[in-house]
Motif scaffolding. Structure first.
Motif, mmCIF file in Angstrom:
data_model
loop_
_atom_site.group_PDB
_atom_site.id
_atom_site.type_symbol
_atom_site.label_atom_id
_atom_site.label_comp_id
_atom_site.label_asym_id
_atom_site.label_seq_id
_atom_site.Cartn_x
_atom_site.Cartn_y
_atom_site.Cartn_z
ATOM 1 N N ASP A 9 12.454 -12.825 -34.052
ATOM 2 C CA ASP A 9 13.131 -12.852 -32.718
ATOM 3 C C ASP A 9 14.471 -12.911 -31.895
ATOM 4 O OD1 ASP A 9 14.802 -15.216 -34.115
ATOM 5 O OD2 ASP A 9 14.869 -17.293 -33.198
ATOM 6 N N ARG A 12 13.211 -9.418 -27.799
ATOM 7 C CA ARG A 12 12.522 -10.493 -25.965
ATOM 8 C C ARG A 12 11.728 -8.470 -25.967
ATOM 9 N NH1 ARG A 12 9.728 -14.077 -24.984
ATOM 10 N NH2 ARG A 12 10.243 -15.493 -26.363
ATOM 11 N N THR A 13 10.584 -8.298 -25.964
ATOM 12 C CA THR A 13 10.354 -7.191 -25.203
ATOM 13 C C THR A 13 8.308 -7.266 -24.946
ATOM 14 O OG1 THR A 13 9.835 -4.981 -25.375
ATOM 15 C CG2 THR A 13 9.753 -5.878 -26.892
ATOM 16 N N THR A 14 7.871 -5.813 -24.889
ATOM 17 C CA THR A 14 6.304 -5.935 -24.521
ATOM 18 C C THR A 14 5.644 -4.615 -24.862
ATOM 19 O OG1 THR A 14 6.266 -4.966 -22.466
ATOM 20 C CG2 THR A 14 6.485 -6.575 -22.607
ATOM 21 N N LYS A 17 6.470 -1.613 -22.311
ATOM 22 C CA LYS A 17 8.747 -1.862 -22.722
ATOM 23 C C LYS A 17 8.849 -0.509 -23.912
ATOM 24 C CE LYS A 17 10.071 -5.121 -20.122
ATOM 25 N NZ LYS A 17 10.746 -6.286 -20.246
ATOM 26 N N LYS A 153 1.650 -5.954 -21.107
ATOM 27 C CA LYS A 153 2.623 -6.977 -20.073
ATOM 28 C C LYS A 153 2.686 -7.899 -20.702
ATOM 29 C CE LYS A 153 -0.268 -8.487 -16.490
ATOM 30 N NZ LYS A 153 -0.541 -7.982 -15.117
ATOM 31 N N THR A 154 2.202 -8.651 -21.527
ATOM 32 C CA THR A 154 2.730 -9.572 -22.210
ATOM 33 C C THR A 154 4.336 -9.947 -23.362
ATOM 34 O OG1 THR A 154 0.677 -10.650 -21.706
ATOM 35 C CG2 THR A 154 2.394 -12.257 -22.925
ATOM 36 N N SER A 155 5.332 -10.272 -23.071
ATOM 37 C CA SER A 155 6.064 -10.419 -24.014
ATOM 38 C C SER A 155 5.919 -10.793 -25.251
ATOM 39 C CB SER A 155 7.630 -11.829 -23.380
ATOM 40 O OG SER A 155 8.595 -11.809 -23.772
ATOM 41 N N ILE A 156 6.699 -10.420 -26.154
ATOM 42 C CA ILE A 156 6.826 -10.430 -28.146
ATOM 43 C C ILE A 156 7.576 -10.519 -28.478
ATOM 44 C CG2 ILE A 156 4.036 -9.232 -27.976
ATOM 45 C CD1 ILE A 156 5.580 -6.787 -28.831
ATOM 46 N N LYS A 157 8.004 -10.796 -29.793
ATOM 47 C CA LYS A 157 9.156 -11.268 -30.138
ATOM 48 C C LYS A 157 9.387 -10.131 -31.501
ATOM 49 C CE LYS A 157 10.977 -15.874 -28.816
ATOM 50 N NZ LYS A 157 10.716 -17.155 -28.811
#
Length: 201
Positions: A9, A12-14, A17, A153-157
């Protein structure tokens, strides 16, 4: 999963990006397949966390034809399936040959190497956290398709870049150990069959 839980964790990005996505083969008919240049079939992506370079199929690519070429480190995903659990199953290409991708998958090329270590994704995309992340993007009723725009476009860790390399190194050594043990088992099985054959001559 335990390594990801421990280190996963930091960032935090997408996906948007990290790079860009591209489609598989387009504009092909049945007559185009069987000879020509190599492409990665659906089952190769579905069955392997790293693309098996001994399991290609072939397609005719004409001079000047525009088709996307898979590059080293690209993350490949299944685009559709009969069940939502099988949508978005991933694999990573770690080869150097010019190779294409089947039309039922899409590729993702990672450009931001300061945030992401592409070989790490060969394990990340099969982890429990990632499977839980991607499952909601499977849409459909009789056949399910990945909603790629929302997925990207959804955030991932992600772990830090250093920890991505660390996790990959650990899991890769385990994978190599498993392959060595499988090879030994095959040799022992062959030897056993030979010795049994000698006993009953």
């Amino acid at each position: 999963d335990s390594l990801y839980k421990r280190y996963g964790d930091s960032i935090r990005t997408t996906f948007a990006k990290l790079g860009y996505s591209y489609s598989g083969l387009s504009g092909k008919s049945a007559e185009d397949f069987g000879t020509g240049k190599p492409f990665i079939p659906y089952l190769n992506v579905y069955s392997n966390n790293i693309v098996n370079e001994n399991d290609y199929q072939y397609v005719r690519i004409n001079d000047g034809e525009k088709q996307n070429i898979v590059q080293y480190g690209d993350v490949l995903f299944t685009l559709s399936s009969e069940t939502p659990e099988e949508v978005g199953v991933g694999s990573v290409y770690l080869g150097i040959d010019e190779v294409f991708l089947n039309s039922f998958c899409f590729g993702f090329h990672i450009e931001n190497k300061e945030l992401a270590y592409p070989p790490y994704f060969s394990y990340y995309v099969s982890s429990t956290p990632f499977r839980k992340f991607i499952y909601p993007f499977a849409q459909g009723s009789t056949r399910f398709n990945l909603c790629k725009a929302d997925f990207e476009k959804t955030s991932i860790k992600l772990p830090s870049l250093e920890n991505q390399k660390h996790i990959y190194a650990i899991l890769n050594r385990i994978t190599e150990k498993i392959e060595t043990e499988k090879s030994l088992l095959e040799h022992y099985t062959t030897q056993k069959q030979y010795l049994l054959h000698q006993m009953f001559i």
